[in-house]
Scaffold this motif. Structure first.
Motif, short mmCIF file in Angstrom:
data_model
loop_
_atom_site.label_atom_id
_atom_site.label_comp_id
_atom_site.label_asym_id
_atom_site.label_seq_id
_atom_site.Cartn_x
_atom_site.Cartn_y
_atom_site.Cartn_z
N LEU A 1 0.84 -1.19 0.00
CA LEU A 1 0.00 0.00 0.00
C LEU A 1 0.88 1.24 0.00
O LEU A 1 2.01 1.21 0.51
CB LEU A 1 -0.90 0.02 1.24
CG LEU A 1 -1.91 -1.12 1.35
CD1 LEU A 1 -2.47 -1.21 2.76
CD2 LEU A 1 -3.02 -0.92 0.34
N PRO A 2 0.38 2.35 -0.52
CA PRO A 2 1.17 3.58 -0.48
C PRO A 2 1.29 4.11 0.94
O PRO A 2 0.39 3.91 1.75
CB PRO A 2 0.37 4.54 -1.36
CG PRO A 2 -1.03 4.03 -1.31
CD PRO A 2 -0.93 2.54 -1.15
N ASP A 3 2.40 4.74 1.23
CA ASP A 3 2.56 5.38 2.54
C ASP A 3 2.17 6.84 2.37
O ASP A 3 2.99 7.75 2.46
CB ASP A 3 3.99 5.24 3.04
CG ASP A 3 4.10 5.45 4.54
OD1 ASP A 3 3.08 5.27 5.23
OD2 ASP A 3 5.19 5.79 5.01
N ALA A 4 0.88 7.03 2.08
CA ALA A 4 0.34 8.35 1.74
C ALA A 4 -1.00 8.52 2.44
O ALA A 4 -1.61 7.55 2.87
CB ALA A 4 0.15 8.43 0.22
N PRO A 5 -1.48 9.75 2.53
CA PRO A 5 -2.83 9.97 3.09
C PRO A 5 -3.87 9.29 2.21
O PRO A 5 -3.79 9.35 0.98
CB PRO A 5 -2.99 11.49 3.04
CG PRO A 5 -1.63 12.05 2.86
CD PRO A 5 -0.83 11.00 2.15
N ALA A 6 -4.83 8.63 2.85
CA ALA A 6 -5.82 7.88 2.08
C ALA A 6 -7.07 7.60 2.90
O ALA A 6 -7.07 7.65 4.12
CB ALA A 6 -5.22 6.56 1.60
N ILE A 7 -8.13 7.27 2.17
CA ILE A 7 -9.33 6.69 2.74
C ILE A 7 -9.26 5.22 2.32
O ILE A 7 -8.91 4.92 1.18
CB ILE A 7 -10.61 7.35 2.14
CG1 ILE A 7 -10.54 8.87 2.26
CG2 ILE A 7 -11.86 6.78 2.81
CD1 ILE A 7 -10.31 9.42 3.64
N TYR A 8 -9.55 4.31 3.24
CA TYR A 8 -9.46 2.90 2.90
C TYR A 8 -10.74 2.18 3.28
O TYR A 8 -11.53 2.65 4.09
CB TYR A 8 -8.24 2.23 3.55
CG TYR A 8 -8.26 2.24 5.05
CD1 TYR A 8 -8.75 1.16 5.77
CD2 TYR A 8 -7.79 3.34 5.76
CE1 TYR A 8 -8.78 1.17 7.16
CE2 TYR A 8 -7.81 3.36 7.14
CZ TYR A 8 -8.31 2.27 7.83
OH TYR A 8 -8.34 2.28 9.20
N ARG A 9 -10.92 1.03 2.66
CA ARG A 9 -12.14 0.25 2.84
C ARG A 9 -11.74 -1.22 2.96
O ARG A 9 -11.12 -1.78 2.06
CB ARG A 9 -13.02 0.48 1.63
CG ARG A 9 -14.29 -0.26 1.61
CD ARG A 9 -15.02 0.05 0.28
NE ARG A 9 -15.96 -0.99 -0.01
CZ ARG A 9 -17.25 -0.95 0.29
NH1 ARG A 9 -17.76 0.13 0.85
NH2 ARG A 9 -18.03 -1.95 0.02
N LEU A 10 -12.06 -1.82 4.11
CA LEU A 10 -11.85 -3.25 4.31
C LEU A 10 -13.19 -3.95 4.09
O LEU A 10 -14.18 -3.56 4.70
CB LEU A 10 -11.36 -3.53 5.73
CG LEU A 10 -9.95 -3.04 6.07
CD1 LEU A 10 -9.76 -2.99 7.57
CD2 LEU A 10 -8.92 -3.93 5.41
N GLU A 11 -13.20 -4.95 3.23
CA GLU A 11 -14.43 -5.71 3.01
C GLU A 11 -14.20 -7.15 3.45
O GLU A 11 -13.28 -7.82 2.99
CB GLU A 11 -14.85 -5.69 1.54
CG GLU A 11 -16.18 -6.39 1.34
CD GLU A 11 -16.77 -6.19 -0.04
OE1 GLU A 11 -17.74 -6.90 -0.35
OE2 GLU A 11 -16.27 -5.34 -0.78
N LEU A 12 -15.03 -7.58 4.39
CA LEU A 12 -14.97 -8.93 4.92
C LEU A 12 -16.10 -9.73 4.29
O LEU A 12 -17.26 -9.58 4.67
CB LEU A 12 -15.12 -8.93 6.45
CG LEU A 12 -13.97 -8.33 7.25
CD1 LEU A 12 -13.92 -6.82 7.15
CD2 LEU A 12 -14.08 -8.75 8.70
N ALA A 13 -15.78 -10.52 3.29
CA ALA A 13 -16.78 -11.28 2.54
C ALA A 13 -16.91 -12.68 3.12
O ALA A 13 -15.93 -13.29 3.51
CB ALA A 13 -16.40 -11.35 1.07
N SER A 14 -18.14 -13.17 3.17
CA SER A 14 -18.40 -14.53 3.63
C SER A 14 -19.58 -15.09 2.86
O SER A 14 -20.21 -14.39 2.06
CB SER A 14 -18.68 -14.56 5.13
OG SER A 14 -19.95 -14.00 5.40
N GLN A 15 -19.91 -16.34 3.13
CA GLN A 15 -21.03 -16.98 2.44
C GLN A 15 -22.37 -16.36 2.82
O GLN A 15 -23.32 -16.45 2.07
CB GLN A 15 -21.04 -18.48 2.75
CG GLN A 15 -19.84 -19.20 2.18
CD GLN A 15 -19.86 -20.68 2.52
OE1 GLN A 15 -20.81 -21.20 3.10
NE2 GLN A 15 -18.80 -21.38 2.15
#
Length: 153
Positions: free
Chosen positions: A33-47
């Motif tokens: 990942l860049p070492d820069a200012p950012a907005i991030y989104r973690l998506e936890l997918a399941s069945q």
């Protein structure tokens, strides 16, 4: 600004960075990942569906390292999300991360880039992403504090 009405739109586009995994000793491993200012989104997918966490970072690479190594209890988000992410991956489910390092705001007839190095601009972009996810019916893992009360997304 002389107008009593405020009409603001925020635009950002997430780029997929890839899968989050567990390494050989059970620690979270994030894609490069860049070492820069950012907005991030973690998506936890399941069945049974997916859950989403949206965050912001002054330095994205350093921020996700906090999920890998949560640190003292004062790092509440790190300590809350680390076991959620690890347990999800241990159950054989998928976690992906995407990020946006560019965002813009339109206010009336004026469009300008948001400076994600500025905490106010980052918070505006993060809040817009959280509200958009909620409006889309996504299940959020974000926690909002109102006084001493914590509300889940």
């Amino acid at each position: 600004m002389t107008d009593a009405n405020i009409n603001v739109a925020v635009r950002l586009t997430f780029a997929s960075a890839g899968a989050v995994e567990l390494d050989d000793v059970g620690l979270l491993r994030f894609p490069r990942l860049p070492d820069a200012p950012a907005i991030y989104r973690l998506e936890l997918a399941s069945q049974v569906g997916s859950r989403v966490y949206v965050g912001q970072a002054a330095r994205l690479r350093r921020r996700v390292n906090g999920y890998r190594n949560p640190g003292p209890p004062s790092q509440t988000t790190n300590n809350r999300m680390n076991p959620v992410l690890c347990q999800h991956l241990e159950a054989g489910e998928n976690v992906t991360i995407s990020w946006a390092t560019v965002a813009e705001m339109t206010c009336g007839n004026h469009t300008a880039a948001l400076n994600l190095a500025d905490s106010f601009d980052r918070t505006l972009a993060e809040s817009a992403a959280v509200v958009a996810a909620r409006a889309a019916g996504e299940t959020l893992l974000n926690v909002v504090k109102v006084g001493a009360i914590e509300l889940s997304g």
